[in-house]
Motif scaffolding. Structure first.
Motif, short mmCIF file in Angstrom:
data_model
loop_
_atom_site.label_atom_id
_atom_site.label_comp_id
_atom_site.label_asym_id
_atom_site.label_seq_id
_atom_site.Cartn_x
_atom_site.Cartn_y
_atom_site.Cartn_z
N PHE A 1 0.88 -1.47 -0.05
CA PHE A 1 0.28 -0.13 -0.16
C PHE A 1 0.78 1.33 -0.33
CE2 PHE A 1 -3.89 -2.91 2.65
CZ PHE A 1 -4.16 -2.76 1.08
N THR B 1 -2.68 -4.78 -7.78
CA THR B 1 -3.47 -4.49 -6.45
C THR B 1 -3.43 -3.25 -5.79
OG1 THR B 1 -2.32 -5.11 -4.86
CG2 THR B 1 -3.79 -7.23 -5.40
N GLN C 1 -4.80 -0.48 -2.69
CA GLN C 1 -6.59 -0.43 -0.98
C GLN C 1 -8.23 -0.41 -1.47
OE1 GLN C 1 -6.33 2.25 2.06
NE2 GLN C 1 -3.93 2.80 1.23
N VAL D 1 -9.51 -5.35 -0.62
CA VAL D 1 -8.36 -4.52 -1.75
C VAL D 1 -9.09 -4.93 -2.99
CG1 VAL D 1 -5.79 -5.65 -2.84
CG2 VAL D 1 -6.25 -5.27 -0.08
#
Ligand code: SAM
Length: 342
Positions: free
Chosen positions: A141, A172, A174, A222
């Motif tokens: 992230f 990927t 958040q 996610v």
């Protein structure tokens, strides 16, 4: 297609226990242990059999295993955390007996030139079909927004990995960021990041992975997002110039977009120049920025460019500095924080 059969190896969960690999928060480490999910991510990447794949942040190697099962021709993994070296080295030595060429790079993905990691054998021209080259990663992230901005910029210049053609990515984010990336006009999540992503690529939200699937469990879910670079970007403007206008347009969500665009101009000529800008672009000044299509934003950027050429002194006007807010990087580089704020 022949599936690569790796000899029986301990599960990812066992490997993490064996090597005592506690997750490091600063590296945003949240591991996926569930093979069905790592297989699902890899399936959404596309046909990777006999292709070249770059994986960002393999960690203990869950997604890596799923990629290898699909028999790519070449797999490059970039991992910053040296603690995964024994696991990844072991995986590489097992794979070396097969046809897969696996390369391990222990470095920061932000500092890697992704052009050099791929062989030019699969290169395609930009207007051809996409090359057999893919980028995939369960991104940390902490760098996901900065990385996608950096890579969108590279796509706009057809540089780095994109000097090989329209390389596809599956990454990927958040959930909230994933939703922003794909948000349509009028959508609640529509913001600068949506416009930047959709101007140079076709982003698609593939599926959501619940936070509970990760170890340790993050506070958020996610989203897995795929990006196909567009043959013809939806603007001819330079990435940083386009981004600058876009940043101003989305500076205040609740205000009319003409008010937001006004911050591009010095106070004494703000009203006059922003009115001209909207007239030139044929945009109704009474709408809000999230109601603007990419094409309308592009027209506003063209209008701003015309005004910059006519009044060169406005190019360097810095609204934040005029507000006495310290901002080191206004036009030359992009502040990631800004992208996460709106
Ligand atoms: N792929 C693994 C999985 O799905 O279980 C791990 C994903 S974890 C969210 C992110 C991974 O990226 C970690 O292994 C972390 O060490 C690595 N990482 C963090 N920052 C990185 C960077 N700047 N460059 C390369 N890898 C990085």
């Amino acid at each position: 297609m022949v599936s690569l059969r790796l000899p029986p190896t301990p599960t990812i969960r066992d490997i993490i226990k064996l090597y005592r690999l506690s997750a490091i928060k600063q590296l945003s480490q949240n591991f996926l242990m569930n093979e069905a999910l790592t297989d699902k991510i890899v399936k959404s990447v596309g046909k990777i059999y006999n292709s070249q794949v770059l994986e960002v942040g393999p960690g203990p190697g869950g997604i890596t295993r799923s990629i290898l099962k699909k028999n790519p021709k070449k797999l490059i993994v970039v991992e910053k955390d040296q603690r995964f070296r024994p696991i990844l080295d072991l995986m590489e030595s097992i794979v070396s007996a097969s046809d897969v060429d696996m390369t391990l790079i222990y470095n920061d993905i932000m500092s890697i030139n992704t052009k050099d990691v791929f062989s030019f054998k699969d290169k395609k021209e930009w207007n051809d079909e996409c090359p057999n080259i893919f980028i995939v990663g369960n991104l940390p992230f902490s760098i996901s927004t900065a990385l996608i901005i950096k890579w969108l910029h590279a796509i706009s210049k057809q540089k780095e990995a994109w000097s090989h053609g329209r390389v596809r990515m599956t990454l990927t984010f958040q959930k909230e960021v994933a939703e922003r990336l794909v948000a349509d006009v009028m959508g609640n999540q529509r913001c600068r990041l949506s416009v930047m992503a959709q101007t140079w690529t076709l982003p698609k939200l593939q599926f959501i992975i619940p936070g509970s699937a990760f170890v340790p469990k993050p506070d958020v879910d996610v989203g897995v997002v795929s990006f196909v670079p567009l043959k013809t970007p939806r603007t001819n403007h330079d990435f940083l110039f386009f981004e600058k206008v876009n940043r101003h347009l989305f500076s205040f969500r609740q205000k009319y977009c003409i008010k937001c665009a006004g911050t591009l101009f010095p106070m004494d000529r703000r009203k006059q120049l922003s009115t001209t800008m909207f007239k030139l672009a044929k945009i109704n000044p009474g709408i809000r920025s999230f109601q603007l299509t990419v094409e309308e934003i592009n027209r506003l950027v063209s209008a701003y460019k015309y005004l910059c050429e006519k009044h060169p002194e406005i190019v360097s006007y810095d609204y934040r500095a005029s507000k006495k807010i310290v901002s080191k990087k206004l036009t030359k580089s992009i502040s990631v924080q800004d992208f996460t704020e709106n």
